[in-house]
Design a protein around this motif. Structure first.
Motif, PDB file in Angstrom:
ATOM      1  N   ILE A   1      51.463  55.719  44.402  1.00 19.13           N
ATOM      2  CA  ILE A   1      50.543  56.195  43.364  1.00 19.13           C
ATOM      3  C   ILE A   1      49.095  56.065  43.823  1.00 19.13           C
ATOM      4  O   ILE A   1      48.278  56.981  43.644  1.00 19.13           O
ATOM      5  CB  ILE A   1      50.770  55.410  42.060  1.00 19.13           C
ATOM      6  N   GLY A   2      48.768  54.925  44.442  1.00 23.28           N
ATOM      7  CA  GLY A   2      47.398  54.725  44.922  1.00 23.28           C
ATOM      8  C   GLY A   2      47.000  55.749  45.959  1.00 23.28           C
ATOM      9  O   GLY A   2      45.897  56.316  45.908  1.00 23.28           O
ATOM     10  N   SER A   3      47.884  56.004  46.923  1.00 26.14           N
ATOM     11  CA  SER A   3      47.589  56.987  47.973  1.00 26.14           C
ATOM     12  C   SER A   3      47.437  58.385  47.393  1.00 26.14           C
ATOM     13  O   SER A   3      46.554  59.152  47.804  1.00 26.14           O
ATOM     14  CB  SER A   3      48.698  56.960  49.028  1.00 26.14           C
ATOM     15  N   MET A   4      48.286  58.724  46.441  1.00 28.62           N
ATOM     16  CA  MET A   4      48.202  60.028  45.781  1.00 28.62           C
ATOM     17  C   MET A   4      46.845  60.199  45.105  1.00 28.62           C
ATOM     18  O   MET A   4      46.168  61.220  45.272  1.00 28.62           O
ATOM     19  CB  MET A   4      49.319  60.157  44.761  1.00 28.62           C
ATOM     20  N   LEU A   5      46.412  59.181  44.365  1.00 28.95           N
ATOM     21  CA  LEU A   5      45.132  59.260  43.668  1.00 28.95           C
ATOM     22  C   LEU A   5      43.964  59.330  44.654  1.00 28.95           C
ATOM     23  O   LEU A   5      43.001  60.068  44.441  1.00 28.95           O
ATOM     24  CB  LEU A   5      44.974  58.045  42.747  1.00 28.95           C
ATOM     25  N   GLY A   6      44.040  58.539  45.733  1.00 28.47           N
ATOM     26  CA  GLY A   6      42.978  58.568  46.736  1.00 28.47           C
ATOM     27  C   GLY A   6      42.851  59.920  47.403  1.00 28.47           C
ATOM     28  O   GLY A   6      41.736  60.417  47.644  1.00 28.47           O
TER      29      GLY A   6
END
Length: 260
Positions: free
Chosen positions: A85-90
């Motif tokens: 999720i973090g990588s997707m948002l970044g």
């Protein structure tokens, strides 16, 4: 974008070396991204293609560590989900705002990490007492470092390794193994959005993937057989090299004396 066979072969060799280094200490992008840029690729395509080939390397290393029993999948499920999720948002955010401030701060952070790995008594072959449970760890390190990897990227392996060692109490070898799992997760998440954007140069990425896969397997085997003796020096060296390279890019006036 068309590339001749010689260029593809050289890219594959660069990926092999990068995969070997990445499986041990991270930082393989120091080799592969400049190699891709040297072909004349636009920066966005180079970063996207790098995510493709590095996904193969991180998968190879992760699979090897899983088979050797160095990764406890059950305790990592929340960290994997938060990292994705973090990588997707970044990855989504970096397309909308300027990431230059991170470029200026990152080399100092990497130098600090190198000193931590070099001098901390907590870094060794044995697990230590953990400071965070796995769910808080997943929310803080998984989401935070995953976001950073999607948003910018360099030094992601150092961030993950530091989190596992300082907060989860992992040994050096165990931290390295789990770092590759989360690296693979963040690579895949970011790659998906680069593919949707049509930025991946498939011929180059798949040519490099073979080199990455082999290099990562060799590096993973080195971690299993030699442990801290090889990991700690590599982490320190890679962090310092990345720091100097980024300082050179962001503060060229500091290095004016080199040309004298």
């Amino acid at each position: 974008m068309e590339l001749d066979l010689l260029t593809l072969g050289l890219l594959a060799l660069a990926a092999l070396l990068a995969g070997f280094i990445d499986a041990i200490a991270g930082g393989g992008g120091l080799i592969t991204v400049p190699a891709l840029l040297a072909t004349g690729m636009p920066p966005t395509m180079a970063l996207a293609t790098n995510k493709l080939q590095s996904s193969f390397g991180s998968f190879s290393a992760t699979f090897y560590y899983l088979r050797r029993g160095l990764i406890d999948w059950r305790t990592m499920k929340w960290a994997v989900a938060c990292t994705f999720i973090g990588s997707m948002l970044g990855t989504l955010l970096v397309q909308r705002i300027d990431a230059s401030i991170l470029q200026k701060v990152l080399p100092f952070l990497l130098a600090a990490f190198a000193l931590y790995f070099l001098f901390s008594p907590r870094v060794g072959d044995e697990d230590r007492s953990r400071r965070l449970g796995m769910i808080p760890f997943a929310l803080l390190i998984g989401t935070g470092v995953g976001f950073y990897d999607g948003f910018f990227g360099p030094g992601t392996g150092s961030f993950f390794a530091l989190g596992f060692i300082a907060l989860a109490g992992f040994s050096m070898a165990k931290a390295t193994a789990h770092t590759k799992l989360l690296n693979f997760t963040s690579n895949i998440a970011s790659l998906l959005f680069f593919i949707l954007g049509g930025q991946v140069v498939w011929v180059a990425g798949l040519s490099m993937a073979l080199g990455q896969f082999v290099g990562a397997r060799l590096g993973s085997n080195m971690v299993v057989t030699r442990g801290t003796r090889i990991i700690k020096p590599m982490l320190v060296t890679v962090s310092l090299v990345m720091s100097v390279r980024l300082l050179w890019q962001q503060y060229p006036a500091w290095f004016a004396w080199v040309s004298l």
